[in-house]
Design an enzyme around this catalytic site. Sequence first.
Site, mmCIF file in Angstrom:
data_model
loop_
_atom_site.group_PDB
_atom_site.id
_atom_site.type_symbol
_atom_site.label_atom_id
_atom_site.label_comp_id
_atom_site.label_asym_id
_atom_site.label_seq_id
_atom_site.Cartn_x
_atom_site.Cartn_y
_atom_site.Cartn_z
ATOM 1 N N ARG A 70 42.055 26.147 40.277
ATOM 2 C CA ARG A 70 42.073 26.253 38.817
ATOM 3 C C ARG A 70 41.790 27.652 38.288
ATOM 4 O O ARG A 70 42.098 27.946 37.143
ATOM 5 C CB ARG A 70 41.165 25.188 38.200
ATOM 6 N N GLU A 107 29.214 20.477 51.244
ATOM 7 C CA GLU A 107 28.337 19.336 51.489
ATOM 8 C C GLU A 107 28.395 18.863 52.943
ATOM 9 O O GLU A 107 27.391 18.511 53.537
ATOM 10 C CB GLU A 107 28.723 18.189 50.547
#
Length: 185
Positions: A70, A107
């Site tokens: 983005r 993560e």
Amino acid sequence: MTLPRFDQIRPKIEQHIREVKDFPKKGINFRDIMPLFTNPQLVNELCVVIADHVRHTVGHVDSVAGLEARGFLFGPQVAIQLGVPFVPIRKKGKLPGATIEASYVKEYGEDRVEIQEGAIKNGDIVFLIDDLLATGGTLRAATDLVVKAGGKVGEAFVLIELAPLNGRSKLPDVNLTTLISYDSA
């Protein structure tokens, strides 16, 4: 003509950000910026305001670097406004030829971002742009990548910051500007 400042454009942008609960998984409140692109005049106005901000706060920059994916939505247009090259920062393996890379922890493991060798020259001042700051890992890696290539980050800009995730703490050496900060992740 006086260009609108961030505080004037912020409410217009906020009206175009949609919160999607439990996406991409339960417990996550996703901030969807895609409705913003239904209003091309507002996207253009935002990019003009960002470029004006760069001119008045950073001054000279040699390039604008945007993070996949983005950051690619705003970065090229801001670069055009500033009259400088756009440098795409991509996930590893997406760019042909020789590259420079940096890693960051996610993560569930490590990931890498890269730029093409020579895209940033020694001593270049780079304006970094992305849509979101969450934990700060990707923007930290992008900053490290610019430095590894011989450049200096003049400023980093994100459209949205999820303040509770404390990503800003990973960027103590970066002048960071956020358009919208949310107090909940």
